[in-house]
Scaffold this active site. Sequence first.
Site, short mmCIF file in Angstrom:
data_model
loop_
_atom_site.label_atom_id
_atom_site.label_comp_id
_atom_site.label_asym_id
_atom_site.label_seq_id
_atom_site.Cartn_x
_atom_site.Cartn_y
_atom_site.Cartn_z
N GLU A 283 0.85 -1.21 0.00
CA GLU A 283 0.00 0.00 0.00
C GLU A 283 0.88 1.26 0.00
O GLU A 283 0.50 2.28 -0.56
CB GLU A 283 -0.88 0.03 1.25
N ASP B 154 -12.00 -4.82 -2.05
CA ASP B 154 -12.94 -5.95 -2.11
C ASP B 154 -14.30 -5.52 -1.60
O ASP B 154 -14.40 -4.57 -0.83
CB ASP B 154 -12.39 -7.11 -1.26
#
Length: 240
Positions: A18, A203
């Site tokens: 990230e 997600d």
Amino acid sequence: MTPRNTCDLLIQVAMQAEALPIIHLLSLKPIGRLDSNLPSELWRGSILGHQISLVTHGRDSDFDCDRIGTESAAVVAFLALRITRPKLLLNAGTCGGFASQGAAIGDIYMPTRFLFHDQRVALPKFDLFAKGDQTTPDFSQIRSATNAKHGTCSTGSSLDTTVQEMGFFAAESVACKDMEAAAIVRVARDFQTPFVGLKAVTDLVDHHQTVQESFLKNLKFATTRLADAVDRAARAFSLL
Ligand code: SAH
């Protein structure tokens, strides 16, 4: 603590995957370990004359993966806040979103309400402490610069979701689910440091594809979007 350790903006990111697009976009330089007893890594740079520090949770040498989750979130937030004394703490990361709330993969949320969904203590006062319902001020300039969505973020120690937690998310109108934010908010409050969370959806929790599959498939796309949002947020912050 020396003055050169301080910064204006502290960015806390759990995972290296990230953090790397953010480090790249903001041209941050590696400094090394935040503390010799922790794997947490520190990067530094500047934007429009403002000092930026970025910390990751680092890799766990025993388990060979990033130290995601609330324990590292709290420890790293505490130490990084103590060392860098920023004007703003920005927690950037990925999250699960909810199709039922209109979320799509890659959407950016900037929540201003934070909860814990897997801490249940049915005792007076401890029940509310465990749920940890906290609100943070909105930064309208950062929100408009990033075009981030509003919502409640709920934090827990698991990537998957139980049926009971689904009920909690519906009852609390939770828009994104992660594994760090609420823990970091609590530490930021102790330091009276303003907090902003930016979370990119990897997600959809209420979708048939498993969280693990979607997370790995969408990680690159979502973290590229996240880096762009962090860059915009950092620029908006330096103009405040
Ligand atoms: N499978 C990944 C690890 C993902 S762990 C790997 O192998 O590298 C999930 C991390 O992303 C946590 O830091 C959490 O904050 C965030 N996250 C993304 N989607 C999430 C979800 N649905 N629930 C909880 N956390 C999620």
